[in-house]
Design an enzyme around this catalytic site. Structure first.
Site, PDB file in Angstrom:
ATOM      1  N   CYS A  12      -2.522  -3.393  -5.750  1.00 39.62           N
ATOM      2  CA  CYS A  12      -2.796  -2.711  -4.482  1.00 39.62           C
ATOM      3  C   CYS A  12      -3.099  -3.758  -3.418  1.00 39.62           C
ATOM      4  O   CYS A  12      -3.836  -4.697  -3.688  1.00 39.62           O
ATOM      5  CB  CYS A  12      -3.996  -1.782  -4.670  1.00 39.62           C
ATOM      6  SG  CYS A  12      -4.466  -0.908  -3.175  1.00 39.62           S
ATOM      7  N   LEU A  13      -2.526  -3.586  -2.233  1.00 39.70           N
ATOM      8  CA  LEU A  13      -2.770  -4.554  -1.156  1.00 39.70           C
ATOM      9  C   LEU A  13      -4.257  -4.622  -0.803  1.00 39.70           C
ATOM     10  O   LEU A  13      -4.723  -5.643  -0.303  1.00 39.70           O
ATOM     11  CB  LEU A  13      -1.961  -4.178   0.097  1.00 39.70           C
ATOM     12  CG  LEU A  13      -0.443  -4.306  -0.020  1.00 39.70           C
ATOM     13  CD1 LEU A  13       0.226  -3.840   1.271  1.00 39.70           C
ATOM     14  CD2 LEU A  13      -0.028  -5.741  -0.337  1.00 39.70           C
TER      15      LEU A  13
ATOM     16  N   GLN B 266      -5.709   2.203   4.473  1.00 41.77           N
ATOM     17  CA  GLN B 266      -5.679   0.753   4.243  1.00 41.77           C
ATOM     18  C   GLN B 266      -5.618  -0.057   5.534  1.00 41.77           C
ATOM     19  O   GLN B 266      -5.764  -1.268   5.518  1.00 41.77           O
ATOM     20  CB  GLN B 266      -4.472   0.375   3.370  1.00 41.77           C
ATOM     21  CG  GLN B 266      -4.548   0.954   1.968  1.00 41.77           C
ATOM     22  CD  GLN B 266      -3.362   0.501   1.135  1.00 41.77           C
ATOM     23  OE1 GLN B 266      -2.288   1.081   1.209  1.00 41.77           O
ATOM     24  NE2 GLN B 266      -3.554  -0.557   0.365  1.00 41.77           N
TER      25      GLN B 266
ATOM     26  N   GLY C   9       4.293  -0.256  -0.404  1.00 42.15           N
ATOM     27  CA  GLY C   9       3.727   0.983   0.101  1.00 42.15           C
ATOM     28  C   GLY C   9       2.447   0.669   0.855  1.00 42.15           C
ATOM     29  O   GLY C   9       1.787  -0.338   0.565  1.00 42.15           O
TER      30      GLY C   9
ATOM     31  N   HIS D 154       0.743   6.462  -6.069  1.00 42.51           N
ATOM     32  CA  HIS D 154      -0.266   5.500  -5.623  1.00 42.51           C
ATOM     33  C   HIS D 154      -0.680   5.783  -4.170  1.00 42.51           C
ATOM     34  O   HIS D 154      -1.868   5.784  -3.841  1.00 42.51           O
ATOM     35  CB  HIS D 154       0.306   4.079  -5.767  1.00 42.51           C
ATOM     36  CG  HIS D 154      -0.636   2.976  -5.413  1.00 42.51           C
ATOM     37  ND1 HIS D 154      -1.211   2.145  -6.351  1.00 42.51           N
ATOM     38  CD2 HIS D 154      -1.084   2.554  -4.213  1.00 42.51           C
ATOM     39  CE1 HIS D 154      -1.982   1.259  -5.734  1.00 42.51           C
ATOM     40  NE2 HIS D 154      -1.917   1.480  -4.418  1.00 42.51           N
ATOM     41  N   GLU D 155       0.320   6.049  -3.314  1.00 40.60           N
ATOM     42  CA  GLU D 155       0.013   6.281  -1.891  1.00 40.60           C
ATOM     43  C   GLU D 155      -0.678   7.629  -1.688  1.00 40.60           C
ATOM     44  O   GLU D 155      -1.596   7.742  -0.878  1.00 40.60           O
ATOM     45  CB  GLU D 155       1.281   6.183  -1.033  1.00 40.60           C
ATOM     46  CG  GLU D 155       1.987   4.824  -1.085  1.00 40.60           C
ATOM     47  CD  GLU D 155       1.057   3.628  -0.951  1.00 40.60           C
ATOM     48  OE1 GLU D 155       0.100   3.691  -0.157  1.00 40.60           O
ATOM     49  OE2 GLU D 155       1.270   2.620  -1.654  1.00 40.60           O
TER      50      GLU D 155
ATOM     51  N   HIS E 222      -4.200   7.224  -2.416  1.00 34.97           N
ATOM     52  CA  HIS E 222      -4.924   6.616  -1.290  1.00 34.97           C
ATOM     53  C   HIS E 222      -5.359   7.675  -0.284  1.00 34.97           C
ATOM     54  O   HIS E 222      -6.471   7.623   0.243  1.00 34.97           O
ATOM     55  CB  HIS E 222      -4.035   5.599  -0.550  1.00 34.97           C
ATOM     56  CG  HIS E 222      -4.127   4.204  -1.077  1.00 34.97           C
ATOM     57  ND1 HIS E 222      -5.316   3.504  -1.134  1.00 34.97           N
ATOM     58  CD2 HIS E 222      -3.177   3.352  -1.531  1.00 34.97           C
ATOM     59  CE1 HIS E 222      -5.088   2.284  -1.623  1.00 34.97           C
ATOM     60  NE2 HIS E 222      -3.792   2.168  -1.876  1.00 34.97           N
TER      61      HIS E 222
HETATM   62 ZN   LIG Z   1      -2.881   0.638  -2.784  1.00 37.02          ZN
END
Ligand SMILES: [Zn+2]
Length: 195
Positions: free
Chosen positions: A118-119, A76, A71, A160-161, A164
């Site tokens: 998380c990236l 991000q 995701g 999660h997204e 964000h």
């Molecule tokens: Zn994330």
């Protein structure tokens, strides 16, 4: 959202697939890391659904696959707008590509405690309680409204997204001790120029 796997095998097979399936050149965005204020502020709603947005969405998928995520939300990649992409098959099934513009949770059910990453916070993971099922409503890249139900990893990715897009990171769902430990380690990495 979580890296599925960071083994060299996974990287090797992903590289092979890229070589075998030519696709239009895509912009691979660098991923914004924890510490950048953009990650902690809510994004603005998407209002213009045009060719530019469709390009952005495809670039976001490419950037997400390049980073081996499942995701990726616009903040991000440095854009404070309410759009995210999700693919829990990591590019294996084109039909699993989900674009979430202006997403909202309309129903949530059950609870699952699972490890999450998380990236934007590479190298750190923590157990986060999320609903087992969620139904969300959103718009696709063309602006068409839809509803979708997700279970387990997909439900987790949606939550999660959407977090964000509201300026919330998974760290905020962790206990204080674990959260502070991760923050301290990141601070140290930053001092060493490794973050
Ligand atoms: Zn994330």
């Amino acid at each position: 959202m979580p890296n599925k796997s960071t083994s060299s095998d996974a990287r090797a097979s992903a590289a092979t697939e890229t070589l075998q399936t030519p696709s239009p050149a895509r912009k691979i965005y660098p991923i914004v890391k924890y510490g950048d204020a953009i990650l902690e502020k809510p994004g603005a709603p998407v209002r213009k659904f045009d060719a530019e947005l469709e390009q952005l969405v495809e670039d976001m998928f490419a950037s997400m696959y390049a980073a081996q995520g499942v995701g990726l939300a616009a903040p991000q990649i440095g854009l404070s707008v309410r759009i995210a992409v999700v693919d829990v098959t990591a590019g294996k099934n084109p039909e699993a590509k989900i674009v979430l513009a202006n997403p909202e949770i309309v129903h949530a059910e059950g609870e699952v405690r699972e490890e999450e990453g998380c990236l934007s916070i590479p190298g750190f993971r923590g157990y986060v309680l999320r609903p087992q099922f969620v139904t969300i409503k959103a718009q696709n890249a063309k602006g068409e409204a839809f509803e979708i139900r997700g279970e387990n990893l997909l439900a987790r990715a949606f939550c999660h997204e959407i977090d964000h897009l509201n300026g919330i990171l998974f760290l905020q769902h962790l206990g204080m001790l674990k959260r502070d430990l991760i923050k301290r380690k990141i601070k140290k990495l930053r001092k060493q120029g490794e973050w």
